[in-house]
Structure formats: C-alpha cells, structure tokens
Design a protein around this motif. Structure first.
Motif, mmCIF file in Angstrom:
data_model
loop_
_atom_site.group_PDB
_atom_site.id
_atom_site.type_symbol
_atom_site.label_atom_id
_atom_site.label_comp_id
_atom_site.label_asym_id
_atom_site.label_seq_id
_atom_site.Cartn_x
_atom_site.Cartn_y
_atom_site.Cartn_z
ATOM 1 N N PRO A 99 27.823 29.967 43.150
ATOM 2 C CA PRO A 99 29.111 29.841 44.688
ATOM 3 C C PRO A 99 28.788 31.047 45.537
ATOM 4 O O PRO A 99 29.220 30.739 46.002
ATOM 5 C CB PRO A 99 30.404 30.396 43.508
ATOM 6 N N LEU A 100 29.190 32.423 44.810
ATOM 7 C CA LEU A 100 28.328 33.591 45.366
ATOM 8 C C LEU A 100 27.498 33.998 45.961
ATOM 9 O O LEU A 100 26.550 34.842 46.404
ATOM 10 C CB LEU A 100 28.660 35.458 44.978
ATOM 11 N N ARG A 101 26.399 32.621 46.193
ATOM 12 C CA ARG A 101 24.329 32.991 46.945
ATOM 13 C C ARG A 101 24.509 33.233 47.986
ATOM 14 O O ARG A 101 23.969 34.333 48.844
ATOM 15 C CB ARG A 101 23.842 31.175 46.732
ATOM 16 N N GLU A 102 25.850 32.944 48.690
ATOM 17 C CA GLU A 102 25.788 33.842 50.383
ATOM 18 C C GLU A 102 27.167 34.844 50.524
ATOM 19 O O GLU A 102 26.689 35.341 51.657
ATOM 20 C CB GLU A 102 25.606 31.696 51.046
ATOM 21 N N ALA A 103 27.894 34.556 49.466
ATOM 22 C CA ALA A 103 28.622 35.983 49.750
ATOM 23 C C ALA A 103 27.617 37.447 49.952
ATOM 24 O O ALA A 103 26.675 37.312 49.179
ATOM 25 C CB ALA A 103 29.394 35.836 48.744
ATOM 26 N N PRO A 104 28.771 38.387 50.283
ATOM 27 C CA PRO A 104 28.418 39.607 50.522
ATOM 28 C C PRO A 104 27.777 40.040 48.899
ATOM 29 O O PRO A 104 28.161 40.052 48.095
ATOM 30 C CB PRO A 104 29.179 40.394 51.521
ATOM 31 N N ARG A 105 26.862 40.888 48.894
ATOM 32 C CA ARG A 105 26.569 41.644 47.735
ATOM 33 C C ARG A 105 27.378 41.999 46.704
ATOM 34 O O ARG A 105 26.988 42.336 45.819
ATOM 35 C CB ARG A 105 24.814 41.695 47.885
ATOM 36 N N ALA A 106 28.396 43.181 47.509
ATOM 37 C CA ALA A 106 29.286 44.033 46.790
ATOM 38 C C ALA A 106 30.543 42.672 45.906
ATOM 39 O O ALA A 106 30.494 42.820 44.865
ATOM 40 C CB ALA A 106 30.246 44.605 48.275
ATOM 41 N N SER A 107 30.947 42.230 46.591
ATOM 42 C CA SER A 107 31.387 40.636 46.091
ATOM 43 C C SER A 107 30.488 39.797 44.444
ATOM 44 O O SER A 107 30.844 39.831 44.027
ATOM 45 C CB SER A 107 31.660 39.267 46.290
ATOM 46 N N ALA A 109 28.190 41.987 42.848
ATOM 47 C CA ALA A 109 28.646 43.132 42.032
ATOM 48 C C ALA A 109 29.787 42.932 40.876
ATOM 49 O O ALA A 109 29.720 43.337 40.135
ATOM 50 C CB ALA A 109 27.973 44.155 42.644
ATOM 51 N N ILE A 110 30.627 42.850 41.850
ATOM 52 C CA ILE A 110 32.082 43.165 41.603
ATOM 53 C C ILE A 110 32.141 41.700 40.552
ATOM 54 O O ILE A 110 32.380 42.343 39.534
ATOM 55 C CB ILE A 110 33.223 42.613 42.481
ATOM 56 N N THR A 111 31.739 40.720 40.398
ATOM 57 C CA THR A 111 31.792 40.085 39.960
ATOM 58 C C THR A 111 31.291 40.148 38.604
ATOM 59 O O THR A 111 31.701 40.020 37.050
ATOM 60 C CB THR A 111 30.997 38.392 39.996
ATOM 61 N N GLY A 112 29.503 41.108 38.626
ATOM 62 C CA GLY A 112 29.130 41.065 37.750
ATOM 63 C C GLY A 112 29.978 42.289 36.498
ATOM 64 O O GLY A 112 29.875 41.876 35.081
ATOM 65 N N LEU A 113 30.664 43.146 36.892
ATOM 66 C CA LEU A 113 31.594 43.895 35.967
ATOM 67 C C LEU A 113 32.646 42.868 35.743
ATOM 68 O O LEU A 113 32.729 43.287 34.047
ATOM 69 C CB LEU A 113 32.668 45.229 36.855
ATOM 70 N N MET A 114 33.363 42.204 36.212
ATOM 71 C CA MET A 114 33.994 41.146 35.358
ATOM 72 C C MET A 114 33.724 40.446 34.679
ATOM 73 O O MET A 114 34.570 40.489 33.104
ATOM 74 C CB MET A 114 35.172 40.125 36.480
ATOM 75 N N ILE A 115 32.989 40.012 34.647
ATOM 76 C CA ILE A 115 32.939 39.356 33.852
ATOM 77 C C ILE A 115 31.495 39.531 32.568
ATOM 78 O O ILE A 115 32.092 40.074 31.297
ATOM 79 C CB ILE A 115 30.227 38.468 34.238
ATOM 80 N N GLY A 116 31.653 41.395 32.779
ATOM 81 C CA GLY A 116 31.028 42.187 32.369
ATOM 82 C C GLY A 116 32.766 42.339 31.173
ATOM 83 O O GLY A 116 32.392 42.823 29.583
ATOM 84 N N ILE A 117 33.910 42.256 32.397
ATOM 85 C CA ILE A 117 35.103 42.994 31.157
ATOM 86 C C ILE A 117 35.368 41.505 30.488
ATOM 87 O O ILE A 117 35.613 41.573 28.864
ATOM 88 C CB ILE A 117 36.486 43.350 31.717
ATOM 89 N N ILE A 118 35.243 40.881 30.728
ATOM 90 C CA ILE A 118 35.314 39.810 30.049
ATOM 91 C C ILE A 118 34.727 39.172 28.714
ATOM 92 O O ILE A 118 35.252 38.461 27.563
ATOM 93 C CB ILE A 118 35.183 38.294 30.836
ATOM 94 N N LEU A 119 33.358 39.630 28.690
ATOM 95 C CA LEU A 119 32.688 39.380 27.584
ATOM 96 C C LEU A 119 32.912 40.671 26.708
ATOM 97 O O LEU A 119 33.600 40.089 25.438
ATOM 98 C CB LEU A 119 31.055 39.773 27.931
ATOM 99 N N GLU A 120 33.376 41.548 26.889
ATOM 100 C CA GLU A 120 34.027 42.696 26.044
ATOM 101 C C GLU A 120 34.968 41.968 25.586
ATOM 102 O O GLU A 120 35.532 42.191 23.982
ATOM 103 C CB GLU A 120 33.850 44.009 26.620
ATOM 104 N N THR A 121 36.615 41.643 26.270
ATOM 105 C CA THR A 121 37.371 42.003 25.476
ATOM 106 C C THR A 121 37.287 40.588 24.973
ATOM 107 O O THR A 121 38.195 40.278 24.374
ATOM 108 C CB THR A 121 38.384 41.677 26.677
ATOM 109 N N GLY A 122 36.574 39.530 25.286
ATOM 110 C CA GLY A 122 37.190 37.715 25.311
ATOM 111 C C GLY A 122 36.211 38.597 23.292
ATOM 112 O O GLY A 122 36.516 38.155 22.870
ATOM 113 N N ASN A 123 35.310 39.187 23.445
ATOM 114 C CA ASN A 123 34.632 39.401 22.074
ATOM 115 C C ASN A 123 35.837 40.363 20.594
ATOM 116 O O ASN A 123 35.997 39.630 19.675
ATOM 117 C CB ASN A 123 32.978 40.490 22.155
ATOM 118 N N LEU A 124 36.548 41.184 21.670
ATOM 119 C CA LEU A 124 37.542 41.269 20.885
ATOM 120 C C LEU A 124 38.512 40.642 20.230
ATOM 121 O O LEU A 124 39.107 40.674 19.286
ATOM 122 C CB LEU A 124 38.153 42.697 21.963
ATOM 123 N N ALA A 125 39.476 39.536 20.936
ATOM 124 C CA ALA A 125 39.848 38.812 21.185
ATOM 125 C C ALA A 125 39.697 37.546 19.878
ATOM 126 O O ALA A 125 39.933 37.195 18.715
ATOM 127 C CB ALA A 125 40.102 37.436 22.170
#
Ligand SMILES: Nc1ncnc2c1ncn2[C@@H]1O[C@H](COP(=O)(O)OP(=O)(O)OP(=O)(O)O)[C@@H](O)[C@H]1O
Ligand SMILES: [Mg+2]
Lengths: 307, 237
Positions: A99-107, A109-125
C-alpha cells in the motif's frame, strides 16, 4: 597460526548468519528501493517456526513410532520452515509495504519498524516471556584438524549457507524470474511494459529473502539453541550494515560483506578485549564506507523514477 | 477497429494533460500523432499502456475488449500492446539477449518466440552480433534497435512507439523506419508519436495533430503534409 585458523572457523560461522540475512535485506532494497527493517524479526520468526516444526516432527515421529534419523528431521525442518516463513514475508509485503509503494520512503521505513515490533510482541503474547530451547538434533562432535578444533555443526552451518547462496545466485542469473528481478533493480517503472507482473516479482523477492532468513534462524538455533523474541534486532542491524556495505542489491556484495563482518568482529575480539568488539568493528566499517559510500559493488539508482 | 480511444482524459497532480482525446486505429495501419513538447503525446501512449490512471468517462477498447479492465503487464501479455517508451529505457545491466528474453516473460509459445527472435536478428543483424553484450554499452542507434526488437518480442499486435527517431542520425533514422515497415508487414500495427513531423508523416499513412492535450487535426499523411497550418507549425514553413 593455529589460533588464526581457529578464529577463521568462527568467523565463517558468524559470517554465514550475517550473509544469509543480509541477502534478504539487499534484494528487497535493490529491487524495491525499500529498507525492510522488519527483516531481522523475520529471522527471529524463522527460528521460532523452525523450533515449532522440529518439535512437531520429532513428536510425530515418536508418536507414529517411525525412526526418523535426526539429520533428516533437521533437513525437513529447514525446508518446511523456509517454506512457511516465506509466507510471512509475502504477508509483510502485501499488508505492510505494497500500500505504500508510492508513499515517501520514510513511511515505508517506519512501517518496517512497526512490523518488527508487532512480530516481537506478537511472539511474546503467543509464547510468553519464557525463552524456548531449540531441540538439539545433532550431537556435537569435534574434530581436531592440525590443532584447530572444528565441530560438525560449524561445518554444517557454513556448508548449508554456501549452498543456499549458490542456489540463489543461480536463480537470479539463470531464471526468468531472476532476470525480472535484475531488471526491476535497474529500472522498475518500465518492467510492466515487458509483460512482467511486478507485484508477483516483489512478493517473490520477499519470499526468498524471508526463506533465507529462516534458514539462518534455524542454523543459529542449532549452534546457539536459546531463542528469544528480541534475538532478531541486533542481527537485523548487522545484516543491514552488511547489505549496505555490499552495495545496493548486489548478491555477491551482501555475501562478501556478511562474511567480512563476521571476520572483523571475530578478529577484533581476538586482539582486543571483547567488550570493545563492536566499538572497534563498526568503526572499521564506518571507515570503509567513508571511502566507498556505495559499498563494494553498489551503483546509485540511476534510472528515472517515472515513465 | 483494433484500438479505439474515446474521451481520453489524464491529469497529473490535478493538472489536466489530456482533455478528451478521440482516435481509432485499424488493424495493420501505421498511424502517427504529432505535436510539440508537452502536447501530451507520451501521456497518450502511457494511458493506453495503463501506466497512468485515466479519468472517469474515458473509454478505450482493444479488439473489442475493455482496456481499462487490464493492468499494465496484462495489457502487454494478454492483449499484445507493446510500448517503446520515451528514452528507450533499456535494462542496461542485462545483455541484449536478456533484454529480448525478458520481453517474452509471459509468453508460452516457445516455437513462435524462436521465430520472432530470428526475425528480430534478420532485421537488426547488429543485435545478433552483440547478443552477450550488456545493453548499457550500446550506441544510441543500437539501443533504439534493441528497444524496437524488445517491443516486437513481447508478442505485439500493436506497437506504440514514443519518438523512435530521437537521437538518431538521418541515415540511421531511415533504416529504422525501413525496419519498422518490415515489422508492420509482419502484422504489427504501429502507432507512433513524434516531434519530427515530416519524418513521421512520410512514414505513416494517417496522422493526428495534438496540441496542448487536444487533437486539433487529422487526415491522411498527404493531406497533413499539404496543410498550411501543419506546414507552418510543424514543418518549418
Ligand atoms: N509524471 C508527470 N507528472 C506531472 N506532470 C507531467 C508528468 N508527465 C507529463 N506531465 C505533464 O503533462 C503534459 C504532457 O506531457 P507529455 O510527456 O505527454 O508530453 P509530450 O507531448 O510527450 O512532450 P515531449 O515531446 O516533450 O516528450 C506536460 O505539460 C507535462 O509537463
Ligand atoms: Mg514525450
């Protein structure tokens, strides 16, 4: 001399982990101009999936009372987990990045960080804060080669990694999908004009990168069996460094840089106190980048970004 | 009609580049659209290739299929519309052979692919000599040959050519148009857009004149070449 070779073996092992993860970073960056900051966490997820698959197969085998040799369980674990983890990668691309293919690259990058957090905390849960132990499928045996101690595990890790890297290289060189990937890395805007479905190629790139990260995760689990949900973070950063050092999208570059990282770390630790390891190792890499800002084989993205 | 475009409107960032363009192309024709810089020639081709979104009300059909139902890659692989983009846009990191092969990505007709490849090499022997060379190292003329060959390989029924004469010396330009005539005889319909109006009209059978996003004139090449307005604006008086 013996001391040197002893460290060389360790460097090769760590280099294998870094290189396998760096390849996924580098391919995605090369082809989609995107830093997938969740990639380290996909390595973690791959290790956990490997843990689940290995435990499952072992249980099934004992339940059905079929005597599967351990090496076969490990091979099956690697194959099945690579396959399953590739779908995690596809999902991340589809839901997070497309969905962010045309969005600014910073968006992105942030998405990547968030997905990372979701995977980590999802695992914890899902599994709780307790660390899990990767089943020990291979008995360690140590060989003494002229005073250098080499374990069967280290040999296996390096050999499997090199095989996977070679397979990837062949795939990218020789198949039409690989050719499409190389074309996308050069100028992705015009690739649809060749009749190539770029979304399929993008998904495939994520799938392959994630499968390689899963292999790294399992190999890591074989060598260092204690897994935790945050294990991917530091690996992710280091592999990211290797991907950049290797040059944008360069498979050979990412591989070499991954191994170089392993070497620098191990040999710095050989000379200096180990608490200074990363400080010195990464200062060296910073210095290399200062002289080669595009990395070993990288070229700046030259093509225009629109048709 | 092979290709029919009705009320084509395209905007970039809310600035309209095409204000409702209508034209048609029959099977086997060679048709050109001429116009000055910024007239919207490239945008027209991009719209047909589905590389830019079109506005509500636009209708485009190709062989009685609704073009708007197809994505950019399917326009090529399912309908056979191939597009040589402005500036050629070869994959400089791939060899000549790989550039040609990539264009057949979605094709399954192996035998026909082989034949087509031989055709391309017949028409552009230079490309065959340099098969394993990286396309980034080709001369401008060779690059244009490869770009056209690549479009031919993608399974074209129609070829959209965006300023194929750009950057070519006059002699090379002539031989390129000869090659295109050959491909046209093979059954490829051709739509080309050009700033070089004289060349384009000598090559094409019919033409349209595009001015600031609207078609203002159409006719056979002879008519347009003789038209005083065209002479004045595009043929240097
Ligand atoms: N990607 C874009 N974003 C914004 N505006 C654009 C874009 N592409 C084209 N335009 C604008 O749309 C109009 C038509 O452009 P187009 O490229 O179709 O012209 P053209 O006839 O091909 O010109 P040329 O002969 O210079 O190639 C111009 O005003 C141009 O500035
Ligand atoms: Mg143009």
């Amino acid at each position: 001399m013996v001391f040197f070779f002893q460290n060389l073996v360790n460097a090769l092992q760590w280099g294998s982990f870094y290189a396998l993860i760096a390849l996924g970073y580098s391919m995605v960056y090369g082809i989609l101009m995107l830093f997938n900051f969740a990639h380290g966490d996909i390595f973690m997820v791959g290790a956990y999936i490997g843990f689940g698959v290995a435990t499952g197969i072992t249980a099934l085998a004992s339940f059905g009372a079929i005597a599967l040799p351990n090496w076969l369980i490990l091979v099956l674990t690697i194959i099945i987990s690579m396959f399953l983890t590739s779908f995690v990668g596809i999902l991340v691309e589809r839901l997070g990045y497309r969905p962010l293919r045309e969005a600014p690259r910073a968006s992105a990058a942030i998405t990547g960080l968030m997905i990372g957090i979701i995977l980590e905390t999802g695992n914890l849960a899902l599994l709780g804060a307790k660390r899990v132990r990767f089943p020990s499928l291979i008995e360690t045996s140590t060989y003494n080669i002229g005073g250098v101690f080499v374990t069967n595990k280290k040999i296996m890790i390096v050999v499997v990694s090199l095989l996977l890297m070679f397979a990837l290289h062949q795939f990218v060189r020789r198949t039409k999908w690989g050719m499409a990937m190389r074309a996308m890395a050069f100028d992705y805007v015009v690739v649809p004009l060749m009749g190539v479905p770029i979304n399929t190629i993008a998904a495939m790139t994520f799938a392959i990168g994630s499968a390689l990260a899963a292999a790294a995760g399992i190999l890591f689990g074989v060598a260092y069996p204690v897994l935790d949900p945050y294990m991917g973070i530091v690996f992710g950063w280091k592999a990211f460094v290797a991907a950049i050092l290797g040059g944008r999208g360069s498979i050979l570059g990412a591989t070499l840089a991954g191994f170089l990282l392993g070497f620098i770390e191990i040999f710095v630790a050989m000379i200096f106190p180990s608490t200074l390891r990363d400080l010195i190792a990464y200062s060296i890499i910073l210095l290399i980048l200062a002289f080669r800002p595009h990395g070993f084989f990288g070229e700046p993205y030259s093509a225009r970004l629109r048709l | 009609m092979l290709l029919s475009v009705k009320n084509l409107r395209v905007s970039y960032d809310n600035i309209r580049a095409l204000h409702g363009v209508d034209f048609q192309i029959g099977e086997g024709e060679i048709v050109c659209i001429i116009g000055a810089n910024g007239a919207g020639k490239s945008t027209t081709l991009r719209a047909i290739s589905r590389m830019v979104p079109v506005e509500e009300g636009t209708e485009m059909t190709f062989m009685d299929q609704d073009l708007l139902q197809y994505s950019a890659d399917k326009v090529v692989s399912k309908l056979g519309i191939s597009h040589v983009p402005e500036g050629r846009r070869l994959f400089g990191n791939l060899t000549i052979m790989e550039n040609l092969k990539l264009a057949t990505f979605a094709r399954k007709d192996k035998e026909k692919i082989k034949e087509d490849l031989e055709r391309v090499f017949d028409i552009f022997p230079r490309l065959e000599e340099r098969k394993p060379q990286k396309s980034g190292t080709l001369s401008g003329g060779e690059q244009q040959m490869l770009a056209i060959g690549r479009a031919f390989m993608s399974g074209r029924k129609i070829m959209l050519l965006d300023e194929p004469s750009m950057g070519l010396a006059p002699l090379l330009m002539l031989s390129m148009f000869d090659a295109l005539k050959e491909l046209n005889k093979e059954g490829a319909t051709i739509l080309l857009v050009e700033q070089n109006a004289r060349m384009a009209l000598q090559f094409a059978q019919r033409g349209y004149v595009l001015e600031s996003g609207s078609l203002v004139l159409e006719g056979s090449s002879e008519e347009l070449l003789a038209n005083p307005e065209v002479k004045n604006a595009y043929l240097g008086g």
